[in-house]
Design a protein around this motif. Structure first.
Motif, PDB file in Angstrom:
ATOM      1  N   ASP A   1       0.840  -1.167  -0.108  1.00  0.00           N
ATOM      2  CA  ASP A   1      -0.046   0.063   0.124  1.00  0.00           C
ATOM      3  C   ASP A   1       0.955   1.297   0.107  1.00  0.00           C
ATOM      4  OD1 ASP A   1      -2.279  -1.461  -0.099  1.00  0.00           O
ATOM      5  OD2 ASP A   1      -3.181  -0.764   1.831  1.00  0.00           O
ATOM      6  N   LEU A   2       1.973   1.388   0.741  1.00  0.00           N
ATOM      7  CA  LEU A   2       2.758   2.229   0.912  1.00  0.00           C
ATOM      8  C   LEU A   2       3.367   2.609  -0.359  1.00  0.00           C
ATOM      9  CD1 LEU A   2       4.393   1.684   4.474  1.00  0.00           C
ATOM     10  CD2 LEU A   2       2.802   3.782   3.659  1.00  0.00           C
ATOM     11  N   LEU A   3       4.006   1.466  -1.062  1.00  0.00           N
ATOM     12  CA  LEU A   3       4.417   1.730  -2.400  1.00  0.00           C
ATOM     13  C   LEU A   3       3.557   2.267  -3.346  1.00  0.00           C
ATOM     14  CD1 LEU A   3       6.534  -1.474  -2.551  1.00  0.00           C
ATOM     15  CD2 LEU A   3       7.419   0.670  -2.682  1.00  0.00           C
ATOM     16  N   GLU A   4       2.201   2.087  -3.216  1.00  0.00           N
ATOM     17  CA  GLU A   4       1.202   2.598  -4.066  1.00  0.00           C
ATOM     18  C   GLU A   4       0.846   4.155  -3.690  1.00  0.00           C
ATOM     19  OE1 GLU A   4      -1.981  -0.173  -4.330  1.00  0.00           O
ATOM     20  OE2 GLU A   4      -0.670  -1.782  -5.087  1.00  0.00           O
ATOM     21  N   GLY A   5       1.497   4.729  -2.679  1.00  0.00           N
ATOM     22  CA  GLY A   5       1.331   5.880  -2.023  1.00  0.00           C
ATOM     23  C   GLY A   5       0.152   6.246  -1.178  1.00  0.00           C
ATOM     24  N   LYS A   6      -0.398   4.843  -0.673  1.00  0.00           N
ATOM     25  CA  LYS A   6      -1.575   4.754   0.359  1.00  0.00           C
ATOM     26  C   LYS A   6      -1.019   4.777   1.745  1.00  0.00           C
ATOM     27  CE  LYS A   6      -4.268   1.696  -2.680  1.00  0.00           C
ATOM     28  NZ  LYS A   6      -4.398   0.357  -2.896  1.00  0.00           N
ATOM     29  N   THR A   7      -1.211   5.652   2.437  1.00  0.00           N
ATOM     30  CA  THR A   7      -0.881   5.867   3.752  1.00  0.00           C
ATOM     31  C   THR A   7      -1.713   5.647   4.923  1.00  0.00           C
ATOM     32  OG1 THR A   7      -1.102   8.009   3.690  1.00  0.00           O
ATOM     33  CG2 THR A   7       1.152   7.402   3.344  1.00  0.00           C
ATOM     34  N   GLU A   8      -2.915   4.884   4.710  1.00  0.00           N
ATOM     35  CA  GLU A   8      -3.675   4.287   5.618  1.00  0.00           C
ATOM     36  C   GLU A   8      -3.910   2.805   5.501  1.00  0.00           C
ATOM     37  OE1 GLU A   8      -7.364   6.340   5.662  1.00  0.00           O
ATOM     38  OE2 GLU A   8      -6.271   8.318   6.026  1.00  0.00           O
ATOM     39  N   TRP A   9      -3.836   2.058   6.603  1.00  0.00           N
ATOM     40  CA  TRP A   9      -3.848   0.443   6.402  1.00  0.00           C
ATOM     41  C   TRP A   9      -4.642   0.132   7.698  1.00  0.00           C
ATOM     42  CZ3 TRP A   9      -2.777  -3.654   9.521  1.00  0.00           C
ATOM     43  CH2 TRP A   9      -2.844  -4.764   8.700  1.00  0.00           C
ATOM     44  N   LYS A  10      -5.809  -0.805   7.737  1.00  0.00           N
ATOM     45  CA  LYS A  10      -6.139  -1.035   8.797  1.00  0.00           C
ATOM     46  C   LYS A  10      -6.989  -2.435   8.483  1.00  0.00           C
ATOM     47  CE  LYS A  10      -9.418   1.158  11.944  1.00  0.00           C
ATOM     48  NZ  LYS A  10     -10.712   0.303  12.048  1.00  0.00           N
ATOM     49  N   LEU A  11      -6.938  -3.403   9.362  1.00  0.00           N
ATOM     50  CA  LEU A  11      -7.483  -4.671   9.172  1.00  0.00           C
ATOM     51  C   LEU A  11      -9.252  -4.369   9.591  1.00  0.00           C
ATOM     52  CD1 LEU A  11      -5.145  -6.908  11.418  1.00  0.00           C
ATOM     53  CD2 LEU A  11      -5.774  -7.272   9.203  1.00  0.00           C
ATOM     54  N   PRO A  12      -9.897  -5.184   8.698  1.00  0.00           N
ATOM     55  CA  PRO A  12     -11.129  -5.046   8.903  1.00  0.00           C
ATOM     56  C   PRO A  12     -11.576  -5.399  10.441  1.00  0.00           C
ATOM     57  CG  PRO A  12     -10.891  -6.458   6.996  1.00  0.00           C
ATOM     58  CD  PRO A  12      -9.493  -6.252   7.644  1.00  0.00           C
ATOM     59  N   GLU A  13     -12.579  -4.896  10.768  1.00  0.00           N
ATOM     60  CA  GLU A  13     -13.237  -4.987  12.349  1.00  0.00           C
ATOM     61  C   GLU A  13     -14.073  -6.281  12.207  1.00  0.00           C
ATOM     62  OE1 GLU A  13     -15.009  -1.555  13.747  1.00  0.00           O
ATOM     63  OE2 GLU A  13     -12.884  -0.599  13.781  1.00  0.00           O
ATOM     64  N   ARG A  14     -13.207  -7.519  12.459  1.00  0.00           N
ATOM     65  CA  ARG A  14     -14.112  -8.581  12.760  1.00  0.00           C
ATOM     66  C   ARG A  14     -13.253  -9.514  13.563  1.00  0.00           C
ATOM     67  NH1 ARG A  14     -12.981 -12.323   7.342  1.00  0.00           N
ATOM     68  NH2 ARG A  14     -11.128 -11.701   7.088  1.00  0.00           N
ATOM     69  N   SER A  15     -13.878 -10.481  14.491  1.00  0.00           N
ATOM     70  CA  SER A  15     -13.207 -11.438  15.540  1.00  0.00           C
ATOM     71  C   SER A  15     -12.483 -12.707  14.952  1.00  0.00           C
ATOM     72  CB  SER A  15     -14.092 -11.623  16.430  1.00  0.00           C
ATOM     73  OG  SER A  15     -14.983 -12.683  16.093  1.00  0.00           O
ATOM     74  N   VAL A  16     -11.546 -13.052  15.582  1.00  0.00           N
ATOM     75  CA  VAL A  16     -10.965 -14.430  15.366  1.00  0.00           C
ATOM     76  C   VAL A  16     -11.994 -15.332  15.083  1.00  0.00           C
ATOM     77  CG1 VAL A  16      -9.387 -16.217  16.020  1.00  0.00           C
ATOM     78  CG2 VAL A  16      -8.671 -13.780  16.341  1.00  0.00           C
ATOM     79  N   CYS A  17     -13.102 -15.575  15.975  1.00  0.00           N
ATOM     80  CA  CYS A  17     -14.130 -16.415  15.671  1.00  0.00           C
ATOM     81  C   CYS A  17     -14.634 -16.234  14.392  1.00  0.00           C
ATOM     82  CB  CYS A  17     -15.144 -16.136  16.703  1.00  0.00           C
ATOM     83  SG  CYS A  17     -14.658 -16.757  18.655  1.00  0.00           S
ATOM     84  N   ASP A  18     -14.874 -15.046  14.041  1.00  0.00           N
ATOM     85  CA  ASP A  18     -15.474 -14.944  12.715  1.00  0.00           C
ATOM     86  C   ASP A  18     -14.736 -15.646  11.586  1.00  0.00           C
ATOM     87  OD1 ASP A  18     -17.383 -13.315  13.590  1.00  0.00           O
ATOM     88  OD2 ASP A  18     -16.344 -11.296  13.299  1.00  0.00           O
ATOM     89  N   THR A  19     -13.164 -16.040  11.873  1.00  0.00           N
ATOM     90  CA  THR A  19     -12.630 -16.310  10.774  1.00  0.00           C
ATOM     91  C   THR A  19     -12.202 -17.991  11.219  1.00  0.00           C
ATOM     92  OG1 THR A  19     -10.413 -15.740  11.692  1.00  0.00           O
ATOM     93  CG2 THR A  19     -11.539 -14.479  10.179  1.00  0.00           C
ATOM     94  N   CYS A  20     -12.698 -18.468  12.112  1.00  0.00           N
ATOM     95  CA  CYS A  20     -12.498 -19.708  12.835  1.00  0.00           C
ATOM     96  C   CYS A  20     -13.384 -20.849  12.354  1.00  0.00           C
ATOM     97  CB  CYS A  20     -12.494 -19.609  14.412  1.00  0.00           C
ATOM     98  SG  CYS A  20     -12.100 -21.184  15.008  1.00  0.00           S
TER      99      CYS A  20
END
Ligand code: SF4
Ligand code: SF4
Ligand code: SF4
Length: 314
Positions: free
Chosen positions: A171-190
């Motif tokens: 993202d930084l190499l593409e000039g994007k200076t914001e990054w954040k994981l989506p707000e979901r829980s470990v259970c949501d992906t378990c």
């Protein structure tokens, strides 16, 4: 032009740096676009010149500054402030930097009590005076990096997942200076099987194995909380699955310890986790070392504080 990067570790264990290296081939692919000008883990670069000849801290200017570790003492604070002055974008990498991590477990105790315990009362070392010369003084408590300087990107995890680091750099190499994981829980992906009811009311400790068949995938295993063990998945931010789709500890048939921190800013995992345990019939009060376990990686931001002294029993 290559992205100029500096990296510094403060109260850290080097696991986050290993995670950078664990990008493996992806890091080699990114190298032509990155110019690491200062990274103590990989390069011999001292703070005050190679021979200590400078009297101001010598951190080079860069597009990106990566800081790992929590802020425990005056020197850590100084390093963080210098990084902020010299770098356009600051990344706090790893849960020590984003939430205080393991070092911030110390926030449960008074600073003086810790020093006296280490230098005076430890059973494994000879008692000595608390050092006061040629060592940086401790701050009053352990801080996350964003409590000390402005941070642009927070990448949690202990250690952070190499895929997260790779995504941030891309993202930084593409000039994007914001990054954040989506707000979901470990259970949501378990993928484990959930029946919304624990098989026992008392929390078991991991001295005994979970029930699972090693020949089968985690999708055939019963949810770890429902097996009666303590798993922080319900209140922990998802992001450790990388490209596999299965949270890292669950894939290893281990409970989530909460290393990615809370799902969203301002959440209180301690309260939320006790609610999650109660909802399946697990008695949260039977969890050993409860305050430490529920705040294992997030003791900065005033989440952990010394308890007031109890009045003596009569
Ligand atoms: S976040 Fe974990 S791996 Fe990174 S420095 Fe802290 S303890 Fe080490
Ligand atoms: S509590 Fe743990 S084992 Fe159960 S679903 Fe959540 S992450 Fe998976
Ligand atoms: S499962 Fe939990 S403790 Fe394990 S790596 Fe993922 S977030 Fe961290």
């Amino acid at each position: 032009m290559a992205l100029k990067v500096v990296e510094e570790w403060v109260n850290a264990c080097a696991g986050c740096e290993i995670s950078i290296l664990n990008m493996g081939d992806a890091l080699i692919d990114l190298f032509p676009q990155l110019d690491f000008v200062h990274i103590p883990m990989l390069m011999d670069h001292k703070h005050y010149g190679q021979l200590g000849e400078k009297d101001v801290m010598d951190i080079p200017e860069a597009d990106v500054g990566i800081i790992t570790g929590a802020v425990r003492n005056e020197e850590h604070k100084h390093v963080a402030e210098e990084m902020r002055k010299k770098c356009k974008t600051i990344i706090a990498l790893g849960s020590c930097a984003t939430h205080g991590g393991i070092p911030a477990q110390a926030n449960m105790f008074q600073k003086q009590d810790i020093l006296e315990e280490i230098y005076g009362n430890s059973k494994t070392t000879t008692p000595s005076d608390i050092p006061s010369q040629n060592v940086p003084p401790w701050l009053d408590r352990v801080y996350a990096v964003d409590e000390v300087i402005k941070v642009d990107i927070l990448v949690p995890g202990c250690p952070p997942h190499p895929v997260c680091i790779q995504d941030v750099i891309k993202d930084l190499l593409e000039g994007k200076t914001e990054w954040k994981l989506p707000e979901r829980s470990v259970c949501d992906t378990c993928p484990t099987i959930r029946e919304k009811k624990a098989i026992a009311g008392v929390v078991k400790r991991c001295f005994e194995n979970l029930a699972f068949n090693p020949e089968e995938g985690p999708d055939k295993m019963r949810c770890i909380n429902e097996q009666g063990f303590f798993c922080m998945g319900p209140v922990t931010l998802a992001g450790c699955a990388g490209r596999t789709g299965v949270p890292r500890c669950i894939a290893a048939r281990m409970p989530c310890r909460g290393c990615f921190g809370p799902i969203r800013k301002g959440a209180n995992p301690m309260v939320d986790m006790m609610g999650a345990m109660t909802s399946i019939g697990l008695d949260a009060k039977t969890l050993a070392d409860r305050r430490a376990m529920l705040n294992r990686f997030i003791g900065a931001h005033n989440m952990l504080r010394p308890l007031p002294a109890r009045p003596p029993r009569r």
